[in-house]
Scaffold this motif. Structure first.
Motif: not given
Length: 535
Positions: A333, A357-358, A361, A364-365, A384, A387, A390-391
């Motif tokens: 990811s 955005a990073g 994420l 959240a992750g 998980y 996510v 991606a961040g």
């Protein structure tokens, strides 16, 4: 100062054709980029390979008590030398310092492979680490010299892909080499790869010579103070709570030494003619923010890569042999998103959305990972991790890109090395703080469940030791590990919130290299002036 790669930079800056960002670089530049990717792979792969080979090394050389120093010596030398390599590149030219770092790394690799006892191996690993510090900085600074900022994102995204590849493949490659060729080849494998990178860079890389009106003077006092300060801090984060109690005289003494020497370093930097880390680069809001975000990203990333495999091995019963594959969802990811972010930045010149955005994420992750328990499936934990990956993908190379875009070309090396250093220090603090919380929670849980003797020496048990435990004790340990990862990732999420907030203060200063640029607002004049001179 003359522009990098002859006419390449002016052509990019003129950039009326809309297709300029997508133009193919000259063949010579592509060859250099391949060599840089090999060098980055060497620096990233080394620790991953050695980790797998360590049991075999200890079995042959002995010295189990000094095992941790094999990794610590390398880490210390890399962290302490990173800013010095960056400044040397700015003073004496990027190509020569980069080639020197490759040679030192290869000498350290060859000597490590020939080590006859643990003391020699630790010393030779320090030599390797000195070279590795120059490899990491040299790669990023040379990309900064060769590629205009507008086009730089996609190439730095490729470097993030190399990093992910090293983290995935390192343990597998290390295990295969150790099983079939012996542990010494874990070091010798660097020699042919390094030789290829050395030959390619020597033959193809052409950078402008530094035209200076005076003979450059190296800031030896600043270098010495910074080296001592970084060494003290890394030792505090490495030893605290493991080798020594946090309140012990050793840890307190190292903490005081680190603070005093770094304060002295900052004072020296205000007076030195050629400071190792010129403080004026921190006048740029974007550079300072990228340093903070890089530190926080390192804090989270290396903490996650430490505890995720531990959780999956201890709680989900995964094999330690495939430890690199356990992180595959997160690393894939990260790689895909980093390449995407780099491509979009190249095409549009926009980047502010990515740190925001990073950061979101990552928070959240980490919060999702903090919810894992003994019933969490591998599929769920993999989602998980994706996510979180991606961040990190949105942040890993964008931080370097924006930091480089925020300084003048003459400071490209120190900007690259400073950003790398803050990320390294962040990883040290992340592993130490999250590790201390994890260990404390595991030991408390085991004590409450009557299994404290199991974790008296360490809160981390390997798969073989875990299998030998009585079922009741094993279940208690799995619950304890779940509780430990919960608190570690929860703290990681809280730290990531700081990075998310910091991202909102980033100014979107135009990246030079192609297309018409919007007129800057009054408050952006200083940032744009620096960006103009960075191409």
């Amino acid at each position: 100062m003359s522009e990098p790669q002859g006419k390449a930079a002016p052509a990019a800056e003129a950039g009326p054709p809309p297709s300029a960002p997508e133009a193919e670089p000259p063949r010579s530049v592509r060859v250099v980029l391949l060599a840089l990717m090999i060098a980055m792979l060497l620096a990233m792969l080394d620790n991953m390979i050695i980790g797998t080979a360590m049991p075999t090394i200890v079995g042959e050389l002995g010295g189990l008590a000094h095992l941790s120093w094999v990794v610590t010596a390398y880490t210390l030398a890399t962290a302490a030398s990173t800013p010095i390599w960056g400044k040397l590149g700015d003073l004496y030219g990027r190509k020569g310092t980069f080639l020197t770092s490759i040679v030192i790394f290869l000498i350290g690799s060859a000597l490590s492979g020939m080590a006859q006892d643990m003391g020699q191996l630790i010393g030779f690993r320090a030599v390797q680490g000195l070279g590795a510090g120059g490899l990491m900085v040299g790669v990023m600074a040379i990309i900064g010299d060769l590629i205009p900022p507008r086009e730089r994102g996609k190439y730095q995204g490729m470097m993030a892909g190399v990093m992910a590849l090293a983290m995935i493949g390192g343990p597998l490659v290390g295990g295969t080499i150790t099983d079939h060729w012996g542990w010494r080849w874990s070091f010798y494998i660097n020699l042919p790869l390094g030789a290829v990178a050395l030959a390619m860079v020597t033959a193809v890389l052409h950078l402008p010579k530094r035209d200076r009106d005076h003979r450059p003077r190296v800031d030896y006092l600043g270098a010495a103070l910074l080296t001592v300060g970084i060494t003290a801090i890394v030792l505090v984060t490495t030893w605290g709570g493991t080798e020594y109690a946090w309140g012990s005289s050793v840890i307190v003494g190292l903490s005081v030494l680190g603070v005093v020497t770094l304060a002295g370093f900052l004072h020296v930097q205000t007076r030195a003619p050629e400071p190792i880390m010129p403080l004026h680069i921190f006048r740029s809001r974007n550079f300072t923010l990228m340093s903070v975000i890089g530190f926080l990203t390192g804090f989270v990333m290396f903490g996650a890569t430490l505890f995720l495999p531990l959780y999956q091995q201890s709680v989900q019963g995964a094999s330690a042999t495939n430890s690199g594959l356990l992180l595959l969802p997160m690393l894939l990811s990260m790689m895909v998103v980093s390449l995407f972010a780099g491509r979009v930045t190249t095409n549009t010149g926009k980047y502010k959305v990515f740190p925001i955005a990073g950061g979101a994420l990552m928070v959240a992750g980490l919060f999702l990972l903090a919810q894992m328990d003994t019933e969490t499936s591998r599929l769920t934990s993999g989602l998980y991790m994706a996510v979180l990956g991606a961040g990190m993908g949105f942040l890993m190379q964008i931080t370097m890109l924006v930091a480089q875009n925020s300084v003048e070309m003459k400071d490209m090396g120190v900007a690259s090395s400073s950003t790398t250093l803050f990320r390294t220090l962040g990883s040290s603090f992340g592993v130490a703080i999250m590790g201390a919380l994890f260990t404390g929670r595991v030991q408390d849980e085991m004590a409450a469940r009557g299994g404290s003797a199991v974790t008296q020496q360490s809160a981390q048990l390997d798969a073989a030791s875990l299998a030998k435990l009585p079922e009741q004790v094993r279940e208690a340990y799995q619950i304890a590990v779940s509780s430990g990862t919960h608190i570690a990732f929860l703290v990681g999420a809280a730290v990531a919130v700081l990075g998310f907030v910091a991202a909102f203060f980033v100014k979107e200063v135009p990246l030079k290299g192609a297309g018409p640029q919007p007129a800057p607002g009054r408050e952006d004049q200083e940032e744009v002036r620096l960006a103009d001179t960075a191409v």
